[in-house]
Scaffold this motif. Structure first.
Motif: not given
Length: 286
Positions: A118-127
């Protein structure tokens, strides 16, 4: 495909976790390395991908490195980037969709394990990282590789994974500074992804994969987790060379993605076409 952390290693120690079983079967003397295949979720579409994953289990493939697709990866070559774009254009392959897919298919697998990328910026950074990690573990993923994780969040990531009982995949380049490679190895609890050379996925090291033997040996001093080699691995001969370097597994990315693309373009059954690909790259057991 992953972006290894090439920053100078820190001296801080984060909590790690231990996989319930080795991610790749132990190699017998003279045995062949395990096989890990990279694919973007959604390419092929998830219903076809389910059939393909079940086939991988039938064929005894050790690991599926399954990416939540994200655009414009700076570490991927054109083949993987086009695959991610196809998946994104189709829709229905966001993190929640992919976790639902993993939760559905994982109970049916007996030999293939799933490492989620999972990409940090695209998939995880907003969670919330802890909650997201817990959700990934609950879905049944066997390991987690976070692409482009900010170094300041490394300890939080490792701690969250340990709390969730989710083994992590760490990465380093073969030519990363010694301290960086040692730290990556020490924190690997699923497996260490050793990137064969600096560059984009799909390109092979000039000296060949067997030349990584000294690096693999050095990394053994810092981890009991498996060491898997990727980038430029696309043929049976490459897999054998990875084995000659002493690694536990070979990771095939661009060539696997290209096999899926070729089958879709030709209107072939993707699962059966991919079965042929798997058999073409897997060395015979000694």
């Amino acid at each position: 495909m992953p972006r290894p952390d090439t920053a100078t290693a820190t001296t801080a120690t984060a909590t790690t976790t231990t996989a319930p079983a080795p991610f790749f079967p132990a190699r017998r003397p003279g045995g062949v390395p395990g096989l890990a295949l990279f694919l973007n979720a959604g390419d092929p579409p998830l219903p076809q991908l389910r059939e393909l994953v079940l086939m991988l289990d039938e064929e005894g493939v050790a690991c599926l490195e399954l990416a939540v697709p994200f655009p414009d990866s700076v570490t991927d070559g054109p083949v993987v980037r086009r695959s991610a774009r196809r998946a994104l254009d189709r829709g229905g392959a966001g993190l929640d969709d992919v976790l639902g897919f993993v939760a559905d298919v994982r109970p049916h697998l007996t030999r293939t394990r799933i490492a989620l990328l999972a990409d940090w910026r695209y998939s995880l950074g907003h969670r919330d990282l802890t909650a997201a990690t817990r959700d990934i573990a609950a879905a049944g993923a066997d390991g987690l590789l976070v692409h482009a994780l900010p170094p300041r969040l490394r300890e939080e990531h490792l701690g969250s994974a340990a709390e969730a009982g989710l083994p992590v995949v760490t990465t380093c380049y073969a030519n990363s500074p010694y301290e960086t490679r040692a730290e990556a190895a020490a924190h690997a609890s699923a497996y260490l992804y050793l990137v064969a050379h600096y560059g984009r996925s799909g390109t092979a090291p000039a000296a060949g994969h067997a030349a990584l033997a000294q690096t693999v040996t050095e990394l053994r001093a810092h981890t009991t987790s498996p060491i898997a080699v990727g980038f430029g691995v696309s043929t049976r001969q490459h897999v054998e060379a990875v084995g000659a370097a002493g690694a536990d597994a070979a990771i095939i990315g661009s060539a696997a993605v290209a096999a899926v693309a070729a089958a879709q373009e030709a209107g072939r059954d993707v699962t059966e076409a991919f079965r042929e690909f798997v058999r073409s790259v897997r060395p015979a057991q000694s």
